[in-house]
Design a protein around this motif. Structure first.
Motif, mmCIF file in Angstrom:
data_model
loop_
_atom_site.group_PDB
_atom_site.id
_atom_site.type_symbol
_atom_site.label_atom_id
_atom_site.label_comp_id
_atom_site.label_asym_id
_atom_site.label_seq_id
_atom_site.Cartn_x
_atom_site.Cartn_y
_atom_site.Cartn_z
ATOM 1 N N MET A 190 0.737 -1.441 -0.236
ATOM 2 C CA MET A 190 0.011 0.123 0.040
ATOM 3 C C MET A 190 0.893 1.191 -0.101
ATOM 4 O O MET A 190 1.709 1.389 1.026
ATOM 5 N N HIS A 191 0.764 1.931 -1.088
ATOM 6 C CA HIS A 191 1.704 3.192 -1.191
ATOM 7 C C HIS A 191 0.926 4.382 -0.574
ATOM 8 O O HIS A 191 -0.412 4.580 -0.515
ATOM 9 N N ILE A 192 1.748 5.269 0.155
ATOM 10 C CA ILE A 192 0.910 6.494 0.441
ATOM 11 C C ILE A 192 1.382 7.520 -0.500
ATOM 12 O O ILE A 192 2.533 7.489 -0.968
ATOM 13 N N SER A 193 0.394 8.197 -1.060
ATOM 14 C CA SER A 193 0.921 9.255 -2.350
ATOM 15 C C SER A 193 1.659 10.344 -1.683
ATOM 16 O O SER A 193 1.878 10.466 -0.563
ATOM 17 N N GLU A 194 2.180 11.019 -2.628
ATOM 18 C CA GLU A 194 3.093 12.284 -2.353
ATOM 19 C C GLU A 194 1.983 13.442 -1.619
ATOM 20 O O GLU A 194 0.949 13.373 -2.098
ATOM 21 N N GLY A 195 2.475 14.244 -1.156
ATOM 22 C CA GLY A 195 1.812 15.290 -0.619
ATOM 23 C C GLY A 195 1.050 15.071 0.546
ATOM 24 O O GLY A 195 0.266 16.061 1.067
ATOM 25 N N VAL A 196 0.530 13.755 0.979
ATOM 26 C CA VAL A 196 -0.391 13.750 2.026
ATOM 27 C C VAL A 196 0.259 13.872 3.547
ATOM 28 O O VAL A 196 -0.507 14.523 4.364
ATOM 29 N N LEU A 197 1.411 13.260 3.751
ATOM 30 C CA LEU A 197 2.031 13.284 5.006
ATOM 31 C C LEU A 197 2.683 14.548 5.385
ATOM 32 O O LEU A 197 3.366 15.161 4.704
ATOM 33 N N SER A 198 3.036 14.606 6.775
ATOM 34 C CA SER A 198 3.436 15.931 7.284
ATOM 35 C C SER A 198 4.952 15.798 7.273
ATOM 36 O O SER A 198 5.515 14.699 7.411
ATOM 37 N N ALA A 199 5.692 17.050 7.535
ATOM 38 C CA ALA A 199 7.202 16.863 7.405
ATOM 39 C C ALA A 199 7.692 15.916 8.468
ATOM 40 O O ALA A 199 8.572 15.065 8.196
ATOM 41 N N PRO A 200 7.213 16.059 9.622
ATOM 42 C CA PRO A 200 8.042 15.179 10.686
ATOM 43 C C PRO A 200 7.955 13.707 10.389
ATOM 44 O O PRO A 200 8.630 12.912 10.660
ATOM 45 N N VAL A 201 6.748 13.259 9.916
ATOM 46 C CA VAL A 201 6.388 11.882 9.548
ATOM 47 C C VAL A 201 7.340 11.350 8.355
ATOM 48 O O VAL A 201 7.828 10.241 8.490
ATOM 49 N N LEU A 226 9.071 4.117 -12.625
ATOM 50 C CA LEU A 226 8.523 3.465 -13.907
ATOM 51 C C LEU A 226 6.883 3.856 -14.354
ATOM 52 O O LEU A 226 6.313 3.981 -15.339
ATOM 53 N N PHE A 227 6.371 3.717 -12.895
ATOM 54 C CA PHE A 227 4.706 3.927 -13.123
ATOM 55 C C PHE A 227 4.409 5.372 -12.253
ATOM 56 O O PHE A 227 3.268 5.492 -12.269
ATOM 57 N N GLN A 228 5.161 6.053 -11.727
ATOM 58 C CA GLN A 228 4.960 7.168 -10.938
ATOM 59 C C GLN A 228 3.750 6.724 -9.742
ATOM 60 O O GLN A 228 3.166 7.598 -9.419
ATOM 61 N N PHE A 229 4.168 5.632 -9.017
ATOM 62 C CA PHE A 229 3.531 5.340 -8.019
ATOM 63 C C PHE A 229 4.362 5.811 -6.667
ATOM 64 O O PHE A 229 5.553 5.349 -6.980
ATOM 65 N N VAL A 280 9.639 1.938 4.994
ATOM 66 C CA VAL A 280 9.514 1.360 6.425
ATOM 67 C C VAL A 280 7.984 0.645 6.499
ATOM 68 O O VAL A 280 8.084 -0.520 7.222
ATOM 69 N N ASN A 281 7.162 1.269 5.740
ATOM 70 C CA ASN A 281 5.833 0.452 6.214
ATOM 71 C C ASN A 281 5.748 -0.686 5.502
ATOM 72 O O ASN A 281 4.977 -1.590 6.071
ATOM 73 N N MET A 282 6.416 -0.968 4.549
ATOM 74 C CA MET A 282 6.338 -2.376 3.906
ATOM 75 C C MET A 282 7.744 -3.373 4.732
ATOM 76 O O MET A 282 7.285 -4.606 4.716
ATOM 77 N N ALA A 283 8.786 -2.734 4.858
ATOM 78 C CA ALA A 283 9.898 -3.638 5.041
ATOM 79 C C ALA A 283 9.945 -4.281 6.735
ATOM 80 O O ALA A 283 10.195 -5.281 7.247
ATOM 81 N N LEU A 284 9.587 -3.177 7.376
ATOM 82 C CA LEU A 284 9.588 -3.243 8.879
ATOM 83 C C LEU A 284 8.708 -4.437 9.124
ATOM 84 O O LEU A 284 9.038 -5.392 9.939
ATOM 85 N N SER A 340 0.867 6.590 10.056
ATOM 86 C CA SER A 340 1.717 7.510 9.531
ATOM 87 C C SER A 340 0.599 8.499 9.141
ATOM 88 O O SER A 340 1.104 9.711 9.413
ATOM 89 N N LEU A 341 -0.674 8.332 8.728
ATOM 90 C CA LEU A 341 -1.939 9.301 8.607
ATOM 91 C C LEU A 341 -2.000 9.965 9.703
ATOM 92 O O LEU A 341 -2.312 11.083 9.831
ATOM 93 N N LEU A 342 -2.310 9.336 10.874
ATOM 94 C CA LEU A 342 -2.608 9.765 12.075
ATOM 95 C C LEU A 342 -1.693 10.718 12.672
ATOM 96 O O LEU A 342 -2.053 11.876 13.155
ATOM 97 N N PHE A 343 -0.413 10.530 12.597
ATOM 98 C CA PHE A 343 0.599 11.276 12.936
ATOM 99 C C PHE A 343 0.462 12.594 12.305
ATOM 100 O O PHE A 343 0.989 13.479 12.728
ATOM 101 N N THR A 344 0.050 12.582 10.852
ATOM 102 C CA THR A 344 -0.040 13.625 10.315
ATOM 103 C C THR A 344 -1.082 14.537 10.784
ATOM 104 O O THR A 344 -0.805 15.961 10.807
ATOM 105 N N GLU A 345 -2.147 13.900 11.090
ATOM 106 C CA GLU A 345 -3.313 14.780 11.120
ATOM 107 C C GLU A 345 -4.622 13.992 11.854
ATOM 108 O O GLU A 345 -4.679 12.994 11.275
ATOM 109 N N GLU A 346 -4.881 14.411 12.904
ATOM 110 C CA GLU A 346 -5.668 13.676 13.675
ATOM 111 C C GLU A 346 -6.917 13.469 12.921
ATOM 112 O O GLU A 346 -7.724 12.460 12.939
ATOM 113 N N SER A 347 -7.347 14.234 12.152
ATOM 114 C CA SER A 347 -8.780 14.207 11.424
ATOM 115 C C SER A 347 -8.525 13.002 10.489
ATOM 116 O O SER A 347 -9.578 12.889 9.675
ATOM 117 N N PHE A 348 -7.259 12.431 10.224
ATOM 118 C CA PHE A 348 -7.356 11.518 9.342
ATOM 119 C C PHE A 348 -7.811 9.915 9.749
ATOM 120 O O PHE A 348 -7.995 8.758 9.207
#
Ligand code: ATP
Ligand code: ATP
Ligand code: MG
Ligand code: MG
Lengths: 252, 205, 243, 243
Positions: free
Chosen positions: B1-12, B91-94, B105-109, B152-160
């Motif tokens: 599961m990829h997280i797209s660009e632009g969604v996450l905050s700098a600290p994450v 290659l696919f811009q994913f 990290v989300n996949m390898a850990l 990762s999403l929650l640490f970015t923004e609680e409203s996620f």
């Protein structure tokens, strides 16, 4: 086939030194990723569109790529306006769309597309193998570079192997459904791919030994910086600095 | 599961890069030059496998296989997954450059965790223990990935919160399928080439 | 002296994979300078395995290997002699692992300690020798089967070996490419062993044919030319029918 | 009626991979019930591609395909007819993906909707027919090249096809296995097309030979047997020398 859709072209951008493009792409993406103000993001989007325009890539192809990725973004647009707390802007039945939600979704949309456009304009226009050599010149760890190059080389071989195996399944009347037979067949397919890959790796390593490989990789690549590269780099650094200023002012 | 660009905050993003760098550098240390072809060819196999879409009811999902990746590669799954993700981005811009760290990290850990949890059990002689462990390995790896994406999403923004819940929910059917596929895949490897399961990570070091 | 010319000398070599049956079973074999030997044998008889043992890529469970008059044992010894023996792998995809043809051909010379300019030079010369100029920047995985074979041969020749071991060099090639390779191989002035199932090819390029079976090698004395009904070569030039 | 017997009917088929040159160029071809056709042509002339188009694994850019008297277009149509045509891949390594021989041979019947018992039965019967009993529990991956070919053939025959398309069935096989396959194929009472570079094999197993080049197929009229110097078959039975 797995194709590099954007790596070949005659444009000015395709001719730039790949090292410059890598540096610019990383800096630009990072600045955009950490920016939050529309004052910085909208100019960034404009810059990225310009960057892509300079590559003279087929608009249709670029658009298609964006479309795929924006599918996910669309999903966020369906959720975020209704899940963010804040000032209600509109209501659909029991759902209340908030201003904050909409702002947030717009921000993500702009950031995502900007970074993708930059990647297409700067990184996807470098053939993968050249990219590897350029990373080598930029002092990336060489193990990771060789891993990267080898992986890319063998993706094609293994993809073809995969394709042949899946065809072998199809000609024997295999039609995927949600059942155990399907999952078992796919698992066997993956297992076979892994086993074959492992054997191939062993043979490749032997082929390397036969040619005197002694734990050191050499590359033949040569790059040279031209005037155009310096101009491009300066302009881009200026643009990035501009974005930083726009963003930074707002933070204060 | 990829997280797209632009969604996450700098600290994450920064945390992702830092953790990925740590994992990858341990992985690279454990991978001597001689084994680069081996890891590379397996990385390409995982790259290709992730293009396989399997049906789930009316919909379908692509395979992730980070459980079995971890099982085979141990710590080396960090560089392996990093390279595979980088190639997908190119290659696919994913995904993209700035999320490369956190996605790795989300996949390898989870892969690494599953390696420590299940590698021994999978290599047991007893068929049902081994296969049970294989099933759990595939399932847990995807579950943990789903949790990490949600975090990762929650640490970015609680409203996620609701998005994060949906993502974990969406991982549930995938988890089961990955479990089944990992089970059969391990059964296949045990019969066909058991030395592969013995681990590439320990040989030669 | 006889022994001075002994390039490869295997004595009583036995080998098996992972506790499988014995693939090689007390096999002995000699190659002298100038010998051109063909090697045939059923699938799975261990021909490829034999080549890999000669190169030190697999280690026999027992037996002695002497190369160029010296016994070789550990990886170190083999490192020294590998440069002098060129092995063409059965599958060209295993042999070409660099991105471009030029890099692949230069890989060997670079490992021999040449500078990048020298390596580049050698690579270009070797390509020229095989009529492959213009291929330098082609991507290896995009070559056709026949082209891959020829480039693989170039990667081997670029190391300037004294002996050539070719594993089914004409397998899966059409007649035109096969003839081209046959022609090139006939012209090489090296000692060599060619594995092939293609007897016509072997009869053109080698002096003697050995057969491998049951883990052993024996000179095949049944190799006598005799008349044989055969159909014409055809199917190459369809415009014949159209013109 | 003539048309009733038309099993494969290709009209004006054109095809190219990813904007490459045209591999097939307005090709037309017919196979009637009972035909046994050989197909030759240089590497890369598109023989394999043609087979894949007949099976619907690749889609032509233009032209019409009729199988068993019905036009076929989408994946759906092909799914119906694929069961009636058996294709043996050029590389036997690609055809087998299950751990054991029995599972692999039973895979096709299972897809045809048979129960596991029935599928098992069919698989065992097919293996018996090819003299492969005792192979059921062998690991496919560990079979020799020749054995892989034979098992691949079994996987195809287990689906009880009406037509056989074999892509270089003897490629890379030693003589003994080649003879075995030739013998089996001669005995099959099916319509078939065999691709091969091996003219001797084709002259034994087929009635007519077509040649493929420049994207077209033409009947090869130059196929006339003539005497030809050839070396003896050898290398098969080394104990001959020992006994
Ligand atoms: N890496 C391996 N692990 C286990 N068994 C192997 C391996 N490589 C080859 N074998 C087995 O060893 C035997 C000899 O193989 P080898 O490749 O040497 O035969 P060959 O004479 O070259 O056959 P071919 O004509 O098909 O190339 C075969 O039975 C094969 O299955
Ligand atoms: N997947 C593919 N993508 C792109 N080009 C391909 C692909 N498969 C085959 N080709 C090209 O199409 C042409 C025809 O290939 P094909 O395999 O049909 O030839 P063939 O007649 O079967 O040759 P051979 O005798 O070597 O088997 C070749 O030039 C080949 O390089
Ligand atoms: Mg061999
Ligand atoms: Mg073919």
């Amino acid at each position: 086939m797995i194709e590099e859709h954007f790596s070949t072209g005659e444009s000015f951008v395709h001719g730039l030194d790949p090292r410059i493009k890598i540096i610019v792409a990383i800096l630009f993406s990072v600045v955009v990723a950490v920016s939050s103000s529309f004052l910085a993001l909208i100019p960034a989007l404009v810059v990225s569109v310009l960057l892509v325009a300079l590559t003279r890539l087929s608009t249709r192809k670029v658009f298609y790529r964006l479309l795929l990725v924006n599918g996910l973004i669309l999903f966020l647009w369906l959720l975020l306006p209704f899940t963010f707390k804040g000032e209600t802007l509109f209501t659909i039945g029991p759902l209340a769309g908030t201003k904050e939600g909409i702002w947030y979704a717009s921000r993500i949309t702009i950031k995502c597309n900007t970074i993708l456009l930059t990647m297409i304009a700067l990184l996807a226009t470098i053939p993968i193998f050249t990219l590897g050599h350029a990373m080598d010149k930029l002092y990336f760890p060489d193990k990771i570079i060789h891993l990267f190059l080898f992986t890319y080389r063998y993706i094609h071989v293994i993809f073809q192997e995969y394709h042949r195996l899946i065809n072998a399944m199809r000609i024997r009347g295999f039609i995927p459904h949600t059942n155990l037979h399907t999952y078992r067949s796919y698992a066997y397919l993956v297992g076979m791919l892994l086993v074959k890959s492992y054997d191939r790796a062993e043979r490749v390593h032997r082929a390397m030994l036969c040619r005197g490989f002694d734990r050191k990789y050499y590359t033949l690549s040569r790059f040279s910086i031209k005037i155009g590269d310096i101009v491009y780099l300066s302009l881009m650094l200026a643009a990035i600095l501009g974005l930083v200023v726009l963003q930074w002012r707002l933070i204060i | 599961m990829h997280i797209s660009e632009g969604v996450l905050s700098a600290p994450v993003l920064v945390a992702g890069v830092a953790m990925a760098a740590a994992g990858v550098s341990v992985g690279l240390k454990k991978m001597d030059y001689e084994r680069i072809p081996q890891v590379a060819v397996l990385s390409s196999a995982f790259f290709v496998a992730s293009l396989i879409h399997v049906p789930i009811g009316p919909s379908n999902a692509h395979l992730i296989l980070n459980g079995i990746n971890g099982l085979l590669l141990g710590w080396l799954c960090f560089p392996s997954i990093l390279v595979a993700l980088a190639l997908q981005a190119l290659l696919f811009q994913f995904g993209g450059i700035t999320v490369l760290g956190i996605n790795t990290v989300n996949m390898a850990l989870p892969g690494l965790i599953c390696y420590y949890l299940f590698s021994r059990l999978v290599n047991r002689e007893r068929g049902f223990i081994s296969l049970g462990a294989a099933f759990a390995c595939g399932l847990v790896a995807v579950f943990l990935s789903g949790i990490l994406v949600a975090l990762s999403l929650l640490f970015t923004e609680e409203s996620f919160m609701s998005v994060a819940k949906l993502i974990v929910l969406a991982h549930l059917p995938v988890m089961i399928i990955e479990g089944i596929i990992t089970l059969f895949c391990v059964a296949f490897l045990k019969r066909v080439k058991p030395e592969l399961l013995g681990g590439i990570h320990e040989k030669g070091s | 002296m006889e022994t001075d010319n002994l390039i490869i000398n295997l004595e009583d070599i036995s080998f098996s994979y992972w506790g499988d049956r014995r693939i090689l079973d007390c096999l002995s074999f000699q190659l002298r300078r100038g010998d051109r030997i063909g090697l045939v044998g059923p699938n799975g008889s261990g021909k490829t395995t034999l080549f890999h043992i000669i190169m030190g890529l697999l280690r026999p469970s027992s037996g002695r290997i002497e190369l160029f008059g010296m016994p070789v044992n550990g990886e170190k010894d083999f490192r020294g002699v590998r440069k002098r023996i060129g092995l063409l792998f059965q599958d060209a995809d295993d042999q070409l692992f660099c991105p471009t043809v030029l890099e692949d051909v230069a890989f060997g010379p670079l490992n021999l300690g040449k500078s990048s300019e020298e390596a580049r030079d050698i690579a270009l010369k070797t390509l020229a020798r095989l009529d492959l100029l213009g291929f330098e920047n082609r991507i290896t995985y995009k070559l056709s089967g026949g082209e891959k074979r020829l480039v693989s041969l170039a990667t081997v020749l670029a190391m300037d070996p004294e002996v050539l071991l070719l594993d089914e060099p004409t397998n899966g090639l059409d007649e035109a490419t096969e003839e081209e390779i046959t022609h090139i191989l006939k012209g090489l002035d090296l000692s060599c062993i060619f594995i092939s199932h293609n007897l016509e090819f072997l009869s053109q390029t080698t002096d003697r044919i050995y057969a491998m079976a049951n883990g052993k090698i024996s000179l095949d004395e049944a190799l006598v030319p005799h008349p044989h009904i055969h159909t014409h070569k055809f199917g190459r030039l369809p415009h014949d029918h159209e013109s």
